[in-house]
Design a protein around this motif. Sequence first.
Motif: not given
Length: 232
Positions: A181-204
């Motif tokens: 997984v790639e989590v973009g800069c400045g991102s917040i993963l709030n309580p209970g967040t689940i991110i599946g494999k090979h996913s991308n999260i945009y910055p901020l």
Amino acid sequence: MNISVTKNDIKTSELFDLGKTIAEPLLKRYEYPWEALGGIKEFIEFIGGALSPDDYNMIGDNIWIHKSVAIPPSVCLAGPMIICSNTEVRHGAFFRGNVIIGEGAVAGNSCEFKNSIIFDNAQIPHFNYIGDSIIGFKSHMGASSITSNLKSDKSLVKVHLGNEDIDTGIKKFGAMVGDFVEVGCGSILNPGTIIGKHSNIYPLSSVRGCVKSNSIYKSKDEIVEKIIIKLK
């Protein structure tokens, strides 16, 4: 377009390759990965005593550091914890206990770790907070991205799965971040967040709920399937 996520998508076996962590015996006990958070301390104390003194130095109270790992003088260590081989620990890293750092991982400058499992080759390199979370194999947390592990009203965390909520019974629960997984800069993963494999999260981004594997998270209203084109 939003992509629906099922209970099967957030199972331990779907999110992680358990062969890529020393914590495999702990995680394989549980259908859902957050169920392992309460057992990290006991697991470290149990497995730490079995680590070879030829490979690991025991420092202080239940802290095992592989001999290939250099610890800068500005790093703060609190046990129990294990840092596996060839991990890069950078200046100012703060380990608050109940932490497993996998082989070849990066624990970066001014990063804080607490009650978490970091898989092999994961990178948490700059100004990150990882609390009550699991970060999968070869996943990367962009600079200043964090796992928020406590709700503002201090209530128990629920996993939001489409129109269904899963009660976890846990007060402190950050994020389950699958492999690659790639989590973009400045991102917040709030309580209970689940991110599946090979996913991308945009910055901020501010992520809440579940993101299906092979997705691109642009906003809560725009989660699209990742299309990989192989060039011949």
